[in-house]
Design a protein around this motif. Structure first.
Motif, PDB file in Angstrom:
ATOM      1  N   UNK A 108     -15.822 -25.795 -65.351  1.00  0.00           N
ATOM      2  CA  UNK A 108     -14.613 -24.776 -64.834  1.00  0.00           C
ATOM      3  C   UNK A 108     -13.330 -25.288 -65.126  1.00  0.00           C
ATOM      4  N   UNK A 109     -13.230 -26.486 -65.468  1.00  0.00           N
ATOM      5  CA  UNK A 109     -11.761 -27.034 -65.601  1.00  0.00           C
ATOM      6  C   UNK A 109     -10.889 -26.414 -66.578  1.00  0.00           C
ATOM      7  N   UNK A 110     -11.424 -25.867 -67.757  1.00  0.00           N
ATOM      8  CA  UNK A 110     -10.330 -25.243 -68.688  1.00  0.00           C
ATOM      9  C   UNK A 110     -10.346 -23.760 -68.055  1.00  0.00           C
ATOM     10  N   UNK A 111     -11.259 -22.939 -67.367  1.00  0.00           N
ATOM     11  CA  UNK A 111     -10.842 -21.834 -66.762  1.00  0.00           C
ATOM     12  C   UNK A 111      -9.817 -21.862 -65.545  1.00  0.00           C
ATOM     13  N   UNK A 112      -9.781 -22.890 -64.990  1.00  0.00           N
ATOM     14  CA  UNK A 112      -8.816 -23.235 -63.820  1.00  0.00           C
ATOM     15  C   UNK A 112      -7.447 -23.411 -64.536  1.00  0.00           C
ATOM     16  N   UNK A 113      -7.718 -24.324 -65.828  1.00  0.00           N
ATOM     17  CA  UNK A 113      -6.253 -24.415 -66.339  1.00  0.00           C
ATOM     18  C   UNK A 113      -5.733 -23.027 -66.842  1.00  0.00           C
ATOM     19  N   UNK A 114      -6.441 -22.006 -67.237  1.00  0.00           N
ATOM     20  CA  UNK A 114      -5.902 -20.757 -67.595  1.00  0.00           C
ATOM     21  C   UNK A 114      -5.232 -20.177 -66.465  1.00  0.00           C
ATOM     22  N   UNK A 115      -6.310 -20.205 -65.399  1.00  0.00           N
ATOM     23  CA  UNK A 115      -5.985 -19.119 -64.172  1.00  0.00           C
ATOM     24  C   UNK A 115      -4.568 -19.609 -63.564  1.00  0.00           C
ATOM     25  N   UNK A 116      -4.417 -20.961 -63.352  1.00  0.00           N
ATOM     26  CA  UNK A 116      -3.110 -21.359 -62.831  1.00  0.00           C
ATOM     27  C   UNK A 116      -1.972 -21.700 -63.796  1.00  0.00           C
ATOM     28  N   UNK A 117      -2.080 -21.097 -64.883  1.00  0.00           N
ATOM     29  CA  UNK A 117      -0.949 -21.610 -65.904  1.00  0.00           C
ATOM     30  C   UNK A 117       0.314 -20.949 -65.650  1.00  0.00           C
ATOM     31  N   UNK A 118       1.279 -21.652 -65.985  1.00  0.00           N
ATOM     32  CA  UNK A 118       2.698 -21.224 -65.722  1.00  0.00           C
ATOM     33  C   UNK A 118       3.320 -20.599 -67.012  1.00  0.00           C
ATOM     34  N   UNK A 119       4.401 -19.785 -66.951  1.00  0.00           N
ATOM     35  CA  UNK A 119       5.106 -19.021 -68.030  1.00  0.00           C
ATOM     36  C   UNK A 119       6.200 -18.439 -67.660  1.00  0.00           C
ATOM     37  N   UNK A 120       6.958 -18.299 -68.526  1.00  0.00           N
ATOM     38  CA  UNK A 120       8.363 -17.346 -68.314  1.00  0.00           C
ATOM     39  C   UNK A 120       8.769 -16.460 -69.529  1.00  0.00           C
ATOM     40  N   UNK A 121       7.604 -16.348 -70.288  1.00  0.00           N
ATOM     41  CA  UNK A 121       7.904 -15.186 -71.342  1.00  0.00           C
ATOM     42  C   UNK A 121       8.434 -16.050 -72.937  1.00  0.00           C
ATOM     43  N   UNK A 122       8.933 -17.106 -72.318  1.00  0.00           N
ATOM     44  CA  UNK A 122       9.287 -18.121 -73.865  1.00  0.00           C
ATOM     45  C   UNK A 122       8.686 -19.168 -73.930  1.00  0.00           C
ATOM     46  N   UNK A 123       8.248 -19.764 -72.560  1.00  0.00           N
ATOM     47  CA  UNK A 123       7.328 -20.933 -72.494  1.00  0.00           C
ATOM     48  C   UNK A 123       5.986 -20.768 -71.837  1.00  0.00           C
ATOM     49  N   UNK A 124       5.076 -21.351 -72.147  1.00  0.00           N
ATOM     50  CA  UNK A 124       3.708 -21.367 -71.528  1.00  0.00           C
ATOM     51  C   UNK A 124       3.160 -22.611 -71.345  1.00  0.00           C
ATOM     52  N   UNK A 125       2.560 -22.812 -70.323  1.00  0.00           N
ATOM     53  CA  UNK A 125       1.795 -24.192 -70.013  1.00  0.00           C
ATOM     54  C   UNK A 125       0.604 -24.068 -69.150  1.00  0.00           C
ATOM     55  N   UNK A 126      -0.533 -24.606 -69.853  1.00  0.00           N
ATOM     56  CA  UNK A 126      -1.746 -24.405 -68.878  1.00  0.00           C
ATOM     57  C   UNK A 126      -1.704 -25.489 -68.009  1.00  0.00           C
ATOM     58  N   UNK A 127      -2.664 -25.177 -66.851  1.00  0.00           N
ATOM     59  CA  UNK A 127      -2.553 -26.159 -65.705  1.00  0.00           C
ATOM     60  C   UNK A 127      -3.230 -27.339 -65.559  1.00  0.00           C
ATOM     61  N   UNK A 128      -3.297 -28.069 -66.568  1.00  0.00           N
ATOM     62  CA  UNK A 128      -4.029 -29.253 -66.963  1.00  0.00           C
ATOM     63  C   UNK A 128      -3.600 -30.247 -65.866  1.00  0.00           C
ATOM     64  N   UNK A 129      -4.390 -31.382 -65.537  1.00  0.00           N
ATOM     65  CA  UNK A 129      -3.793 -32.482 -64.749  1.00  0.00           C
ATOM     66  C   UNK A 129      -3.151 -33.332 -65.656  1.00  0.00           C
ATOM     67  N   UNK A 130      -1.749 -33.823 -65.254  1.00  0.00           N
ATOM     68  CA  UNK A 130      -1.068 -34.424 -65.720  1.00  0.00           C
ATOM     69  C   UNK A 130      -1.361 -36.060 -65.685  1.00  0.00           C
TER      70      UNK A 130
END
Length: 773
Positions: free
Chosen positions: A24-46
């Motif tokens: 499920x990890x990759x799906x969680x990274x998609x669902x909880x992704x951040x964005x502002x129309x110019x930048x996007x970031x998947x919710x991967x653990x840092x």
């Protein structure tokens, strides 16, 4: 710092995922992704995820797929076939924690606690974790990440780390992971990097600043390499290390341009105000967007949450300040579809933006105007006139659909959508007209929209071949992609006729209101009266497949003669029906991939007289296998308009489940078209909102389980708040001049500071005869 790491307390605003699973990890990274129309970031653990790099070993599944994106940053990777793709940029969120020389990695030791939260109210990713290493050291951490909605160039990361032991040699490394992967580094300095794409020559610059406080005392970092910070200290049990990182990004579309000064300036203004101000301004921007675009449902907590999730991602995907980019099928949340733009944007997303954020809608349509040259080139290449928009589009408007791909057996499989799925041109025209009618943006209509309408109409007139029994559009693929190379797809043909009619209307409007513009445009397009006569002929003679005796549209010529298949027999299969029964049987059966004629009911209800909409919906709904994430929401919208609230809710829940279920198949990114369709089902379906008339129109049909539906809408320079219950509608003009509003067939004037209440009881509503009179 700890207080800002806490999520919104009000129920329904926070999505949470606890624990970790490779499935499920990759799906969680998609669902909880951040964005502002110019930048996007998947919710991967840092912290603690280990390195990631590209691998050709297709049978190995990555435990995580960290990705950061910049809208419009396309290149041509070394793939076969060569397909333009959105290029991931350096992952600026990664943190390595090394304790007594051993890196903290999730797969080693024991993760005692791991929780990620998507705080939709504030537009934040919040994480917390507790990890015991093989050496018995316990580390705990909290994290906040955001991509600023107030300053789209800026991202922020905060971490708070605590160890349970004294005397541990701690090393914390913060870097820009995978910097330069797939791109040529052109500038690397202490706090700045710039990279150029090899094929398209685009340049991206990224600037960063980082700090670490230990018990409120600032530590000085080592700087061994550009965009890399290293801190060392010896631990004391319970002491708090607070890490903060700011990033600023800029893009240049030509290799001669240098985006570094923009990135540097963005970083300087961010560091000058500090991370607390960045966070406050970001939260204020989200608060303003929720005020304008939020939906409140009283009586259905599950769909309330789903609609908030939809609005969150729709808000995260758009950038009204950049009209050279559009929104791909997975937005900026994953690699699926290479970041390409489909008809999804105009048909499934534009209604939301047009209704609540018209500045974003305008930018998305201007992208189509800027890519008209590519659409004209494709039409000419196919032997037609006018503009044929690409089925898949990247940054230039050139067709990016691959002609073929290699199948599992190594043999090429021809891809026909780019060659035959032509309804895209009418879809773009539809969005242009819808936007202009809803906003009254005459500048856009005069300077860009009218030209799109004329050039797409010109394409359809040249595409429709005159024969003895009418004009035919042969060899196409409609929305139902299970059936390829068909003749006279009803959706395509009816939309083509509509497109031509609106183009002729637009030309009359230009002549009446802007005669100089009309003259200039006709001269530039070499549009003479004989061609316009041909358009009028096409508009009247393109066959539609409508049987006047039954009021039923035939989805395409010969569809009714195909084998009848009981689609419900295959509903429990995990695989799509075309995989289960095979491609040949699918093509020979009356099974529909997604809303086709049903989509026509939603977009052009005027094409269905009397009970025609109900007749066609009841015929085609059982035939649909919903092999696309776009399908269920469109069925929900139509079911709601036809008064079948139970079916509408069922389809809305199916749509919501695609990206909200615990184990969704959304590893490649969230399905943003489905989320746009979910909004449509609620607002255009259940609320019955229509923005295209001479008055703002509502025809609500609330489910019996809903007590109230509340939202705002913008219409021709006004802002209106609407609150719908089963027995009444309340409308308030928040901003703008007095206007007409039609509710359940009754038109009244809505004045500022004078809320209007309309009783929906049968005794209070006028009869049909009274309305028509």
């Amino acid at each position: 710092m700890l207080e800002v790491l806490q999520p919104t307390e009000e129920p329904g605003w926070v999505l949470a995922h606890e624990g970790y699973s490779v499935l499920t990890e990759s799906a969680v990274e998609s669902r909880f992704a951040l964005g502002n129309g110019f930048l996007g970031m998947r919710a991967s653990r840092s912290t603690g995820r280990g390195p990631t790099w590209a691998s050709w070993l297709g049978y190995i599944r990555w435990a995580s797929w960290p990705r950061c994106y910049v809208a419009g940053l396309f290149d041509l990777p070394n793939t076969e076939p060569p397909v333009p793709a959105l290029v991931p940029v350096a992952d600026w969120s990664r943190v390595r924690l090394i304790l007594d020389g051993e890196p903290l990695v999730a797969r080693e030791g024991e993760v005692l606690h791991g929780l990620r939260r998507l705080d939709m109210r504030r537009g934040l990713l919040l994480s917390e974790w507790t990890h015991r290493t093989p050496a018995g050291i316990t580390a705990s951490g909290h994290e906040l990440r955001l991509l600023s909605l107030a300053d789209r160039a800026v991202g922020l990361q905060l971490q708070r780390i605590v160890l349970d032991r004294d005397g541990i040699e701690v090393r914390l490394e913060a870097s820009f992971g995978l910097a330069g992967l797939g791109m040529e580094p052109v500038r690397l300095e202490s706090d700045l990097g710039a990279w150029r794409t090899e094929g398209t020559g685009k340049v991206v610059a990224m600037a960063g600043a980082a700090s670490l406080n230990l018990n409120d005392v600032s530590l000085r970092p080592e700087r061994p390499f550009p965009l890399r910070w290293v801190w060392r200290w010896r631990s004391t049990a319970g002491e708090v290390a607070e890490f903060a990182r700011l990033v600023a990004v800029a893009r240049a579309d030509r290799s001669a341009e240098d985006p570094a000064p923009q990135a540097t300036a963005a970083l300087e203004r961010s560091t000058a105000v500090g991370w607390r101000a960045i966070l406050q301004e970001h939260e204020a921007a989200w608060d303003a967007h929720w005020s304008d675009s939020g939906i409140r449902i009283d009586g259905d907590d599950d769909l309330q949450r789903a609609l908030r999730f939809a609005v969150y991602h729709l808000t995260s995907a758009a950038n009204p300040d950049d009209d050279r980019v559009s929104i791909g099928a997975r937005a900026l949340t994953g690699d699926a579809y290479f970041g390409h733009v489909f008809w999804d944007t105009e048909i499934y997303l534009l209604p939301f933006y047009t209704a609540v954020w018209p500045e974003a809608a305008r930018a998305l349509l201007m992208y189509r105007y800027h890519t008209l040259p590519g659409a004209r080139a494709k039409a000419a290449l196919c032997g037609f006139r006018g503009a044929l928009y690409p089925w898949e589009s990247a940054d230039t408007g050139v067709e990016t659909t691959p002609e073929s791909v290699l199948g599992p057996d190594g043999k090429p499989i021809e891809i026909l959508t780019g060659k035959m799925e032509h309804h895209i041109s009418a879809d773009v025209a539809y969005a242009v007209w819808q936007y202009w009618r809803a906003t009254g943006d005459d500048d856009f209509f005069r300077d860009a929209g009218a030209e799109i309408l004329l050039e797409t109409a010109r394409f359809w007139a040249s595409r429709a071949v005159a024969e003895a029994d009418g004009r035919h559009i042969r060899g196409v693929i409609g929305p139902d992609e299970y059936h390829e190379d068909v003749d006279d797809n009803a959706f395509t043909n009816v939309m083509a006729r509509w497109n031509i009619a609106r183009a002729l209307e637009a030309l009359d409007l230009l002549r009446a209101r802007w005669p100089d513009r009309a003259s200039t445009l006709r001269e530039r397009l070499a549009l003479d009266e004989s061609e316009l006569d041909d358009w009028r002929d096409a508009m009247g003679r393109i066959v539609t497949g409508l049987d006047p005796a039954t009021a039923l549209y035939e989805q395409f010529a010969g569809f009714h003669a195909l084998k009848r298949l009981n689609v419900s027999d295959y509903a429990d299969h995990a695989l799509p029906i075309d995989v289960v029964i095979g491609r040949e049987q699918t093509q020979g059966s009356q099974v529909v991939k997604q809303a086709d004629v049903v989509a026509l009911i939603a977009l052009l209800p005027e094409a269905f007289s009397g009970h025609g909409a109900t007749i066609n919906f009841r015929h085609y709904e059982p035939l649909c296998a919903h092999g696309s994430s776009l399908s269920a929401a469109m069925h929900a919208r139509v079911a709601a308009r036809l008064g079948d609230a139970d079916m509408a809710l069922r389809y809305m829940r199916e749509t919501a489940a695609l990206d909200l279920d615990p184990d969704p198949n959304s590893a490649g990114g969230i399905r943003i078209a489905g989320l746009g369709g979910l909004w449509q089902a609620a607002v255009l379906g259940i609320a019955g909102l229509n923005l295209m008339g001479e008055a703002l129109e509502l025809d609500p049909k609330l489910p019996r389980t809903w007590n109230r539906l509340t939202f705002k809408v913008r219409w021709r320079g006004r802002s209106v708040s609407l609150s719908l219950a089963r027995d009444a509608v309340e409308a308030t003009l928040i901003e703008g001049d007095a206007m007409d509003i039609t509710i359940a067939g009754l038109t009244q004037t809505l004045n500022a500071r004078s809320p209007l209440r309309v009783d929906l009881s049968s005794e209070a509503l006028p009869s049909v005869a009274e309305v028509e009179a």
